[in-house]
Motif scaffolding. Structure first.
Motif, PDB file in Angstrom:
ATOM      1  N   GLN A 168       0.839  -1.204   0.000  1.00 41.03           N
ATOM      2  CA  GLN A 168       0.000   0.000   0.000  1.00 41.03           C
ATOM      3  C   GLN A 168       0.876   1.257   0.000  1.00 41.03           C
ATOM      4  OE1 GLN A 168      -3.502   0.220  -0.241  1.00 41.03           O
ATOM      5  NE2 GLN A 168      -2.883   2.339  -0.659  1.00 41.03           N
ATOM      6  N   ALA A 169       1.966   1.202   0.775  1.00 43.05           N
ATOM      7  CA  ALA A 169       2.895   2.354   0.799  1.00 43.05           C
ATOM      8  C   ALA A 169       3.484   2.573  -0.592  1.00 43.05           C
ATOM      9  CB  ALA A 169       4.003   2.105   1.820  1.00 43.05           C
ATOM     10  N   ALA A 170       3.762   1.476  -1.285  1.00 44.30           N
ATOM     11  CA  ALA A 170       4.289   1.588  -2.656  1.00 44.30           C
ATOM     12  C   ALA A 170       3.271   2.291  -3.551  1.00 44.30           C
ATOM     13  CB  ALA A 170       4.608   0.194  -3.204  1.00 44.30           C
ATOM     14  N   TYR A 171       2.005   1.858  -3.487  1.00 47.78           N
ATOM     15  CA  TYR A 171       0.962   2.504  -4.312  1.00 47.78           C
ATOM     16  C   TYR A 171       0.883   3.999  -3.997  1.00 47.78           C
ATOM     17  CZ  TYR A 171      -0.931  -2.316  -4.555  1.00 47.78           C
ATOM     18  OH  TYR A 171      -1.106  -3.666  -4.703  1.00 47.78           O
ATOM     19  N   ASP A 172       0.918   4.311  -2.693  1.00 51.69           N
ATOM     20  CA  ASP A 172       0.758   5.708  -2.278  1.00 51.69           C
ATOM     21  C   ASP A 172       1.892   6.578  -2.823  1.00 51.69           C
ATOM     22  OD1 ASP A 172      -1.489   4.911  -0.940  1.00 51.69           O
ATOM     23  OD2 ASP A 172      -0.548   4.847   1.047  1.00 51.69           O
ATOM     24  N   ALA A 173       3.052   5.956  -3.047  1.00 48.85           N
ATOM     25  CA  ALA A 173       4.203   6.691  -3.590  1.00 48.85           C
ATOM     26  C   ALA A 173       4.239   6.633  -5.122  1.00 48.85           C
ATOM     27  CB  ALA A 173       5.499   6.122  -3.013  1.00 48.85           C
ATOM     28  N   GLY A 174       3.245   5.995  -5.713  1.00 52.34           N
ATOM     29  CA  GLY A 174       3.198   5.910  -7.176  1.00 52.34           C
ATOM     30  C   GLY A 174       4.034   4.792  -7.752  1.00 52.34           C
ATOM     31  N   LEU A 175       4.448   3.850  -6.905  1.00 56.75           N
ATOM     32  CA  LEU A 175       5.251   2.713  -7.375  1.00 56.75           C
ATOM     33  C   LEU A 175       4.361   1.513  -7.690  1.00 56.75           C
ATOM     34  CD1 LEU A 175       8.183   2.686  -4.771  1.00 56.75           C
ATOM     35  CD2 LEU A 175       8.190   3.716  -7.059  1.00 56.75           C
ATOM     36  N   ILE A 176       4.849   0.676  -8.582  1.00 61.57           N
ATOM     37  CA  ILE A 176       4.209  -0.618  -8.844  1.00 61.57           C
ATOM     38  C   ILE A 176       4.812  -1.632  -7.871  1.00 61.57           C
ATOM     39  CG2 ILE A 176       3.892  -2.465 -10.536  1.00 61.57           C
ATOM     40  CD1 ILE A 176       4.281  -0.275 -12.728  1.00 61.57           C
ATOM     41  N   ALA A 177       3.984  -2.357  -7.155  1.00 63.34           N
ATOM     42  CA  ALA A 177       4.478  -3.378  -6.224  1.00 63.34           C
ATOM     43  C   ALA A 177       4.531  -4.734  -6.924  1.00 63.34           C
ATOM     44  CB  ALA A 177       3.574  -3.460  -5.002  1.00 63.34           C
ATOM     45  N   VAL A 178       5.686  -5.389  -6.829  1.00 62.88           N
ATOM     46  CA  VAL A 178       5.811  -6.777  -7.282  1.00 62.88           C
ATOM     47  C   VAL A 178       5.708  -7.619  -6.016  1.00 62.88           C
ATOM     48  CG1 VAL A 178       7.239  -8.498  -8.454  1.00 62.88           C
ATOM     49  CG2 VAL A 178       7.314  -6.101  -9.192  1.00 62.88           C
ATOM     50  N   ILE A 179       4.514  -8.151  -5.772  1.00 67.33           N
ATOM     51  CA  ILE A 179       4.238  -8.847  -4.511  1.00 67.33           C
ATOM     52  C   ILE A 179       4.609 -10.324  -4.666  1.00 67.33           C
ATOM     53  CG2 ILE A 179       2.461  -9.401  -2.802  1.00 67.33           C
ATOM     54  CD1 ILE A 179       0.899  -6.929  -3.757  1.00 67.33           C
ATOM     55  N   CYS A 180       5.547 -10.778  -3.828  1.00 69.53           N
ATOM     56  CA  CYS A 180       6.102 -12.127  -3.979  1.00 69.53           C
ATOM     57  C   CYS A 180       5.440 -13.111  -3.017  1.00 69.53           C
ATOM     58  CB  CYS A 180       7.604 -12.118  -3.714  1.00 69.53           C
ATOM     59  SG  CYS A 180       8.519 -10.923  -4.721  1.00 69.53           S
ATOM     60  N   ILE A 181       5.111 -14.278  -3.548  1.00 70.55           N
ATOM     61  CA  ILE A 181       4.500 -15.338  -2.752  1.00 70.55           C
ATOM     62  C   ILE A 181       5.136 -16.676  -3.168  1.00 70.55           C
ATOM     63  CG2 ILE A 181       2.298 -14.130  -2.472  1.00 70.55           C
ATOM     64  CD1 ILE A 181       1.190 -15.910  -4.727  1.00 70.55           C
ATOM     65  N   GLY A 182       4.951 -17.689  -2.358  1.00 71.80           N
ATOM     66  CA  GLY A 182       5.473 -19.009  -2.732  1.00 71.80           C
ATOM     67  C   GLY A 182       5.605 -19.918  -1.525  1.00 71.80           C
TER      68      GLY A 182
END
Ligand code: PGA
Length: 243
Positions: free
Chosen positions: A108-122
């Motif tokens: 969410q902080a990334a979005y608020d700063a205008g960044l695209i988040a690459v959210i990692c799972i596995g």
């Protein structure tokens, strides 16, 4: 149409001289038909800003600023020239005890700063061997992706923990099963879930990339070790362009 993405995660590797690798990469892929993202150590983000590639951080703090010695905010990454940030990489989850809730807050902080988040799972090897892979993926997707995610601000990276840096790669069927499951979860939860890109990560190399990119719902790769040298990353980019 989802734009394909070749993402390199340099992790804690790279001194200033490593910037030269991007000049080589630019000669070969300066006008690539796919998106290329480089996530160098934060110390090199500014130095990489003048390349034709997208630049990303490897982590960000959930807060905008404050008394958090050693941490970097999403706004600072953006200010340094980044347009993406990795969140929830398994090494952050393991080394720094990051929970799904923390990953969601960072995203969410990334979005608020205008960044695209690459959210990692596995999943871990233990979870896979005990038949829990899809349950783990469900929980991580539910807990790590903010409700405000959309196809513009979010990329999902499926990285089986046991495949990262080990040279072990799941079978194409295993990759396909998880990617199809992730797509189903995304489209059920988000109106534009069909537009969110899903990357595979874990021991991707030039030799296995063509097969991996042939798997349905694989929109690109998150590459660690093989992204450090242009000579290793280039065939992966070419494979993605040809897929
Ligand atoms: P690897 O790392 O390509 O070296 O396995 C992938 C990652 O951790 O993103």
């Amino acid at each position: 149409m989802r734009r394909k993405l070749a993402a390199g995660n340099w992790k804690m590797n790279g001194l200033r001289a490593a910037r030269a690798e991007l000049d080589t990469l630019e000669q070969r892929h300066g006008d690539a038909g796919v998106d290329i993202l480089i996530c160098p150590p934060a110390t090199l983000i500014s130095a990489c800003e003048d390349t034709p590639f997208d630049i990303g951080g490897q982590d960000c703090h959930a807060a905008v600023s404050g008394a958090h010695t050693g941490d970097i905010s999403a706004e600072m990454l953006a200010d340094a020239g980044a347009s993406y940030v990795l969140t929830g990489h398994s090494e952050r989850r393991t080394d720094h005890g990051e929970t799904d809730a923390m990953v969601a807050a960072k995203s969410q902080a990334a979005y608020d700063a205008g960044l695209i988040a690459v959210i990692c799972i596995g999943e871990t090897l233990d979870e896979r061997e005990n038949g829990k892979t899809l349950d783990v993926i469900d929980a991580q997707l539910a807990g790590s992706i903010p409700d405000s995610a959309d196809e513009e601000n979010t990329v999902i990276a499926y990285e089986p923990v046991w495949a990262i840096g080990t040279g072990k790669v799941p079978t194409l069927d295993q990759i396909g099963e998880v990617h199809a499951h992730i797509r189903k979860c995304l489209t059920e939860r988000f109106s534009d879930g069909d537009g969110m890109r899903i990357l595979y990560g874990g021991s991707v190399k030039g030799s296995n990339a063509p097969d991996i990119f042939g798997v349905p719902e694989v929109d690109g790769a998150l590459v660690g070790g093989a992204s450090l040298k242009a000579a290793d990353f280039s065939p992966i980019i070419t494979a993605l362009e040809n897929s």
